[in-house]
Design a protein around this motif. Sequence first.
Motif, PDB file in Angstrom:
ATOM      1  N   ARG A   1       7.442   8.787   5.060  1.00 12.34           N
ATOM      2  CA  ARG A   1       7.130   8.785   6.417  1.00 12.34           C
ATOM      3  C   ARG A   1       6.023   8.812   7.067  1.00 12.34           C
ATOM      4  O   ARG A   1       5.685   8.217   8.119  1.00 12.34           O
ATOM      5  N   MET A   2       5.029   9.561   6.668  1.00  7.00           N
ATOM      6  CA  MET A   2       3.561   9.789   6.852  1.00  7.00           C
ATOM      7  C   MET A   2       2.977   8.587   6.946  1.00  7.00           C
ATOM      8  O   MET A   2       2.339   8.223   7.638  1.00  7.00           O
ATOM      9  N   LEU A   3       2.928   7.912   5.924  1.00  5.97           N
ATOM     10  CA  LEU A   3       2.227   6.757   5.470  1.00  5.97           C
ATOM     11  C   LEU A   3       2.754   5.661   6.605  1.00  5.97           C
ATOM     12  O   LEU A   3       1.865   4.785   7.168  1.00  5.97           O
ATOM     13  N   CYS A   4       4.132   5.308   6.689  1.00 13.95           N
ATOM     14  CA  CYS A   4       4.629   4.603   7.663  1.00 13.95           C
ATOM     15  C   CYS A   4       4.056   4.843   8.933  1.00 13.95           C
ATOM     16  O   CYS A   4       3.788   3.843   9.879  1.00 13.95           O
ATOM     17  N   ARG A   5       4.259   6.107   9.571  1.00 15.47           N
ATOM     18  CA  ARG A   5       3.550   6.353  10.804  1.00 15.47           C
ATOM     19  C   ARG A   5       2.058   6.098  10.956  1.00 15.47           C
ATOM     20  O   ARG A   5       1.612   5.378  11.887  1.00 15.47           O
ATOM     21  N   THR A   6       1.320   6.261   9.815  1.00 17.90           N
ATOM     22  CA  THR A   6      -0.223   6.165   9.743  1.00 17.90           C
ATOM     23  C   THR A   6      -0.277   4.555  10.017  1.00 17.90           C
ATOM     24  O   THR A   6      -1.364   4.050  10.783  1.00 17.90           O
ATOM     25  N   LEU A   7       0.392   3.883   9.275  1.00 21.55           N
ATOM     26  CA  LEU A   7       0.159   2.352   9.288  1.00 21.55           C
ATOM     27  C   LEU A   7       0.956   1.499  10.498  1.00 21.55           C
ATOM     28  O   LEU A   7       1.028   0.517  10.174  1.00 21.55           O
ATOM     29  N   LEU A   8       1.738   2.316  11.068  1.00 18.23           N
ATOM     30  CA  LEU A   8       2.460   1.710  12.399  1.00 18.23           C
ATOM     31  C   LEU A   8       3.623   0.702  12.091  1.00 18.23           C
ATOM     32  O   LEU A   8       3.563  -0.247  12.633  1.00 18.23           O
TER      33      LEU A   8
ATOM     34  N   PHE B   1       0.798  -1.363  -0.019  1.00 17.78           N
ATOM     35  CA  PHE B   1      -0.122   0.058   0.015  1.00 17.78           C
ATOM     36  C   PHE B   1       0.786   1.130  -0.062  1.00 17.78           C
ATOM     37  O   PHE B   1       0.676   2.192  -0.795  1.00 17.78           O
ATOM     38  N   ILE B   2       1.969   1.428   0.848  1.00 16.72           N
ATOM     39  CA  ILE B   2       2.654   2.426   1.107  1.00 16.72           C
ATOM     40  C   ILE B   2       3.502   2.436  -0.475  1.00 16.72           C
ATOM     41  O   ILE B   2       3.627   3.820  -0.868  1.00 16.72           O
ATOM     42  N   GLN B   3       3.915   1.428  -0.994  1.00 11.30           N
ATOM     43  CA  GLN B   3       4.642   1.570  -2.383  1.00 11.30           C
ATOM     44  C   GLN B   3       3.603   2.193  -3.454  1.00 11.30           C
ATOM     45  O   GLN B   3       3.966   3.154  -4.171  1.00 11.30           O
ATOM     46  N   THR B   4       2.197   1.918  -3.363  1.00 12.21           N
ATOM     47  CA  THR B   4       1.489   2.770  -4.212  1.00 12.21           C
ATOM     48  C   THR B   4       0.937   3.900  -4.114  1.00 12.21           C
ATOM     49  O   THR B   4       0.808   4.688  -5.068  1.00 12.21           O
ATOM     50  N   GLU B   5       1.064   4.444  -2.670  1.00 12.51           N
ATOM     51  CA  GLU B   5       0.570   5.576  -2.623  1.00 12.51           C
ATOM     52  C   GLU B   5       1.677   6.577  -2.229  1.00 12.51           C
ATOM     53  O   GLU B   5       1.461   7.956  -1.853  1.00 12.51           O
TER      54      GLU B   5
END
Length: 115
Positions: A16-23, A5-9
């Motif tokens: 970093r924001m995506l990683c933080r949001t997805l823990l 999901f992070i790769q596509t978004e």
Amino acid sequence: MKFGFIQTEKATYPVRMLCRTLLVSASGFYAWCRRGLSLKAQKDAALKVEIRAAHAASGKTYGSPRVYEDLKADGQNVGRKRVARLMQEEGLEGHTEAALPCDDRLAAHASGRCE
């Protein structure tokens, strides 16, 4: 799943924001990006080639049970459900020939396609 999901978004949002949001950790995401395909994914890719070949050799009429039997006869150690899953991923399915309407008996018998 999360890393995919992070790769596509990542084009839309910062990683970093995506990683933080997805823990998940950003370093874990970047390590995932550097990793190659898993052994199972590599074997699935090789098996897809064999499945496409067996399917094409049958004139695209064999479904997963017959393709599975062909692979087993060739010495492949593979499961029936795995063949079905890979065929579905590839969009392969068996087709039967349309039944010949036997109204014109003379022409049908001449061609040898009607009993």
